[in-house]
Structures are given as C-alpha cells and as structure tokens.
Design a protein around this motif. Structure first.
Motif, short mmCIF file in Angstrom:
data_model
loop_
_atom_site.label_atom_id
_atom_site.label_comp_id
_atom_site.label_asym_id
_atom_site.label_seq_id
_atom_site.Cartn_x
_atom_site.Cartn_y
_atom_site.Cartn_z
N THR A 1 53.23 20.86 62.53
CA THR A 1 52.16 20.07 61.90
C THR A 1 52.56 19.71 60.47
OG1 THR A 1 50.49 21.18 63.26
CG2 THR A 1 49.72 20.02 61.29
N LEU A 2 53.08 20.69 59.72
CA LEU A 2 53.51 20.41 58.35
C LEU A 2 54.71 19.46 58.34
CD1 LEU A 2 53.11 23.94 56.78
CD2 LEU A 2 51.80 21.90 56.20
N ARG A 3 55.63 19.65 59.28
CA ARG A 3 56.77 18.73 59.37
C ARG A 3 56.29 17.30 59.57
NH1 ARG A 3 59.86 19.11 64.80
NH2 ARG A 3 57.87 18.12 65.37
N ASN A 4 55.33 17.12 60.48
CA ASN A 4 54.84 15.77 60.74
C ASN A 4 54.09 15.19 59.55
OD1 ASN A 4 55.97 16.15 63.24
ND2 ASN A 4 54.04 16.54 64.30
N MET A 5 53.40 16.05 58.80
CA MET A 5 52.79 15.59 57.55
C MET A 5 53.87 15.15 56.57
SD MET A 5 49.72 18.42 57.12
CE MET A 5 49.12 17.73 55.56
N GLY A 6 54.98 15.88 56.55
CA GLY A 6 56.09 15.50 55.69
C GLY A 6 56.71 14.18 56.13
N GLU A 7 56.87 14.00 57.42
CA GLU A 7 57.43 12.74 57.92
C GLU A 7 56.51 11.56 57.63
OE1 GLU A 7 60.41 11.95 59.38
OE2 GLU A 7 60.99 13.99 58.78
N ARG A 8 55.22 11.83 57.54
CA ARG A 8 54.27 10.77 57.21
C ARG A 8 54.26 10.48 55.70
NH1 ARG A 8 48.75 9.47 60.30
NH2 ARG A 8 47.94 7.87 58.89
N GLY A 9 54.94 11.32 54.93
CA GLY A 9 54.99 11.12 53.49
C GLY A 9 53.88 11.79 52.74
N LEU A 10 53.24 12.79 53.35
CA LEU A 10 52.11 13.46 52.71
C LEU A 10 52.52 14.66 51.88
CD1 LEU A 10 49.39 13.38 55.54
CD2 LEU A 10 49.41 12.06 53.42
N LEU A 11 53.28 15.58 52.44
CA LEU A 11 53.54 16.86 51.76
C LEU A 11 54.09 16.65 50.36
CD1 LEU A 11 55.04 19.36 54.36
CD2 LEU A 11 52.68 19.12 53.58
N GLN A 12 55.00 15.71 50.22
CA GLN A 12 55.69 15.52 48.95
C GLN A 12 54.81 14.87 47.89
OE1 GLN A 12 56.29 14.49 52.08
NE2 GLN A 12 58.01 13.06 52.10
N ARG A 13 53.62 14.45 48.27
CA ARG A 13 52.72 13.78 47.32
C ARG A 13 51.94 14.77 46.47
NH1 ARG A 13 53.64 8.21 47.01
NH2 ARG A 13 54.30 7.49 49.07
N PHE A 14 51.72 15.97 46.98
CA PHE A 14 50.81 16.91 46.32
C PHE A 14 51.53 17.70 45.23
CE2 PHE A 14 48.85 16.01 50.37
CZ PHE A 14 47.51 15.85 50.02
N SER A 15 50.76 18.07 44.21
CA SER A 15 51.33 18.80 43.08
C SER A 15 51.35 20.30 43.31
CB SER A 15 50.55 18.50 41.80
OG SER A 15 49.20 18.95 41.91
N ALA A 16 50.58 20.79 44.30
CA ALA A 16 50.55 22.22 44.62
C ALA A 16 49.95 22.39 46.00
CB ALA A 16 49.73 23.00 43.59
N LEU A 17 50.26 23.52 46.62
CA LEU A 17 49.69 23.91 47.92
C LEU A 17 49.02 25.26 47.78
CD1 LEU A 17 49.28 24.01 51.01
CD2 LEU A 17 51.66 24.81 51.21
N LEU A 18 47.73 25.31 48.14
CA LEU A 18 47.02 26.58 48.26
C LEU A 18 46.89 26.87 49.75
CD1 LEU A 18 44.10 26.25 45.66
CD2 LEU A 18 46.47 26.97 45.30
N MET A 19 47.49 27.96 50.18
CA MET A 19 47.48 28.34 51.59
C MET A 19 46.50 29.50 51.77
SD MET A 19 49.13 27.19 54.29
CE MET A 19 48.68 27.61 55.99
N GLY A 20 45.45 29.26 52.56
CA GLY A 20 44.45 30.30 52.77
C GLY A 20 45.02 31.51 53.50
N ARG A 21 44.45 32.67 53.20
CA ARG A 21 44.85 33.88 53.89
C ARG A 21 44.70 33.65 55.40
NH1 ARG A 21 45.23 38.95 52.14
NH2 ARG A 21 44.04 38.54 50.24
N PRO A 22 45.74 33.87 56.20
CA PRO A 22 45.63 33.57 57.63
C PRO A 22 44.75 34.57 58.37
CG PRO A 22 47.77 34.56 57.16
CD PRO A 22 47.10 34.33 55.84
N LYS A 23 43.92 34.05 59.22
CA LYS A 23 43.19 34.92 60.15
C LYS A 23 44.19 35.41 61.18
CE LYS A 23 39.00 35.09 63.00
NZ LYS A 23 38.54 36.35 62.39
N THR A 24 44.21 36.72 61.41
CA THR A 24 45.22 37.31 62.28
C THR A 24 44.63 38.00 63.51
OG1 THR A 24 45.20 39.40 61.04
CG2 THR A 24 46.75 37.70 60.31
N TRP A 25 43.30 37.93 63.67
CA TRP A 25 42.61 38.64 64.76
C TRP A 25 41.60 37.68 65.39
CZ3 TRP A 25 37.93 39.79 66.73
CH2 TRP A 25 37.78 40.90 67.56
#
Length: 348
Positions: free
Chosen positions: A255-279
């Motif tokens: 999903t992130l790769r495809n966002m990168g291919e669309r030209g999205l990931l490189q546009r943002f100045s920072a990424l906040l990644m939420g704590r992953p739900k694991t259960w």
C-alpha cells in the motif's frame, strides 16, 4: 488546493449529532454506545442527538447520507460524532451533498472507516478530527483513558496548540461487548514504550492527512477524495494507522509502495505512524507474536520510506487509531513535528 479551515467549536450545553455512517453497531451492542452517550452528557456537558440509522444495522448508504445531511444542516447541532466504524462508508461518499456540508461546517469526530468522511471533509475545506468514536473511545469500560479524555476535551472546546504525550500504559486487547462483565473493570494495560523517532533532525509543520491505511488503499483504488494533483499534499504531515484486521507486512508495504508510485509519500514533511493493533478476536496473539507483528510492520514502513522518502522524519507508535488510549488528531489541521525536542504539537 482547497483552503481548509477549522469549523466553529461547540460549547458545553450544546447539542451534538451521533450518527453511524458505517455500521449500525449501537443496535447490536447498546452498552458501550449508551455509556458513550452518558459521558458526552456528564463529562463534556453536551446533549447527543441520534438519527434514524444510528442504531440500525443494514441501513442503506442513502439512509446514512441522509443522517449526515440532517446533522450538518441542523443549526442547533454544533458537532458530529461517529458511533463506530465499519467497512462500507465508501459507498456513502458519492451521495453526500458537498455544498450543503461546506455551507454548514462542523467538527466531525471519527476514525477507522470514518477515514472516508474525514478525507471528504478535507477536500471540502473542513478540518475534521481523527478519533473520538462514541463506542470505542467514549464507551471504554469503567472509565475513559485519561489521555483520550484530555485530548478530546481540548479538541472539542479549545482552539490553541496541544502537546501530545506518549502513553504510560496502553492496550489493544478487546473484550466482548455482549458480555456485561466487560464493563465492570478497566481494560488490562501494558507499559508504554514511548515513541520511536527516525530522521529526527528538524522541525516541520503542515496540515495532516491520512487515516486508517486499509481505508486509504480503498479510496485510492476507487479514486475517491484523493487530490488529483499530488502537490496538494506538499509539506503536510501524513497520519497512518492499521486496524483490527491486522494487515500483514506485505500488504502494508505494498500500500505504501503504491502511494509512493502515485507520488504521494515523497510529498509529506513527516510521517506519524500509529501504534499498531496487534490483537483481534480472529488473531488473539500472545506477547511474542504481538511484538513480532509490530516489528514487522515497522520494518515494512521503513522499507517503503527508504525507497520513496528516505529523509522524511518518522515517528512510530504514536497513540492514535485502533489502540487505547486514542489521542484525537486534527485532520487537515496543523501538526508540528519537532525532531530535536522529540515533541508533537497539534493545533485544535
């Protein structure tokens, strides 16, 4: 780029709408829903107003769109809360009257499948709030988590800066809402691990966009509520988190790769990644399995970012999304990520 503005704030004593833009789970599990309504009244001084589809499972997309329109159009309603998420809110989006909602801007609180409506509001020019689902945040057994309660209080009633804080204790293990004993005690929690910072050598500030990663993938596939010109996201802060469906590391990377291919990931100045739900009830992982899942997800994110945005600051395990506590993040509002000071500041 559409100009994005904060809608007027409610005040104690005001009426607020409670709608179910996705699943009508309040009808199946009334206890957490009614507990959430009670806390809106007693702890926040607000008067919740329900709509025809709020407690109805199987309501049509048009019925849910009608509720959203009624909530935004009513001049006596000062904010809108989602009861819970679901998996088909994307079918509601084409039925929404953008001009009606633009003419009646109100704070909207929701997360998970409500990423759909948050993204819609963003493209409509209205700041929303990621977090605050009635059943999961307000309807937490025994008491709201203090971090959740404080951030919701600030988001509802204040308009200034607010420093987020990492949770000292957190949980992602659900209990059965159909069991009355679930509500006799607070959820079991585990010690917090703080935030993990990478490329934390600068201070950046921008308008936030993102939400639940799986929902964003669906929006991208359907071409809904995504700016046609990726430069609309230049300098923004990307918010990403994953759901109780526990997407595997390959899905997260792709999903992130495809966002990168669309030209999205490189546009943002920072990424906040939420704590992953694991259960989840389908995957009741033990501590070792849960730690492995979280580590593999972080590495999947790193792998994609190394390819498309190798110097972008990343903060992992921020307490928003599907884990508890659930910090409220302005969606389309300003977020400052201060790497040297290890500080995240939102503007409500």
């Amino acid at each position: 780029m559409t100009t994005i503005a904060y809608p007027p704030k409610p005040a104690p004593g005001d009426r607020v709408a409670v709608v179910s833009p996705s699943a009508g789970l309040p009808g199946l599990f009334p206890r957490p829903f009614e507990l959430g309504l009670e806390r809106l009244r007693k702890e926040y001084g607000l008067e919740p107003v329900e709509y025809p589809a709020t407690r109805r499972m199987g309501s049509t997309p048009q019925e849910r769109a009608d509720d959203i329109h009624a909530a935004f159009a009513d001049p006596d309603v000062k904010a809108v809360f989602a009861s819970i998420g679901g998996d088909d809110q994307i079918t509601v989006l084409p039925l929404l009257d953008r001009e009606l909602i633009r003419a009646n801007p109100k704070p909207f609180f929701g997360m998970s499948d409500n990423t759909n409506l948050l993204a819609f509001l963003y493209t409509t020019g209205i700041v929303g709030y990621h977090g605050g689902n009635v059943m999961s945040a307000l309807g937490r057994p025994a008491a709201m988590d203090p971090l959740t309660a404080a951030s919701l209080q600030a988001a509802l009633f204040t308009s200034g800066e607010y420093d987020l804080a990492p949770a000292e204790r957190w949980s992602d293990v659900d209990r059965d809402w159909a069991d009355p004993a679930t509500f006799d005690a607070e959820p079991e929690t585990r010690p917090g691990t703080g935030w993990t910072w990478e490329n934390a050598d600068r201070v950046v500030e921008g308008r936030s966009w993102g939400g639940c990663l799986e929902i964003l993938g669906w929006l991208l596939m359907a071409g809904r509520e995504i700016a046609h010109d990726p430069s609309a996201y230049d300098g923004g802060v990307l918010l990403l988190e994953t759901s109780e469906e526990l997407p595997g590391p390959a899905e997260v990377f792709r999903t992130l790769r495809n966002m990168g291919e669309r030209g999205l990931l490189q546009r943002f100045s920072a990424l906040l990644m939420g704590r992953p739900k694991t259960w989840s009830f389908d995957h009741p992982n033990g501590p070792e399995e849960a730690a492995r899942y979280a580590a593999e997800q972080r590495e999947a994110v790193r792998r994609a970012m190394r390819i498309y945005a190798p110097t972008t600051p990343i903060v992992f395990d921020v307490d928003f999304g599907h884990t508890d506590p659930q910090l409220v993040i302005p969606y389309g509002g300003l977020v400052r990520v201060d790497g040297p000071a290890r500080r995240i500041t939102v503007t409500y």
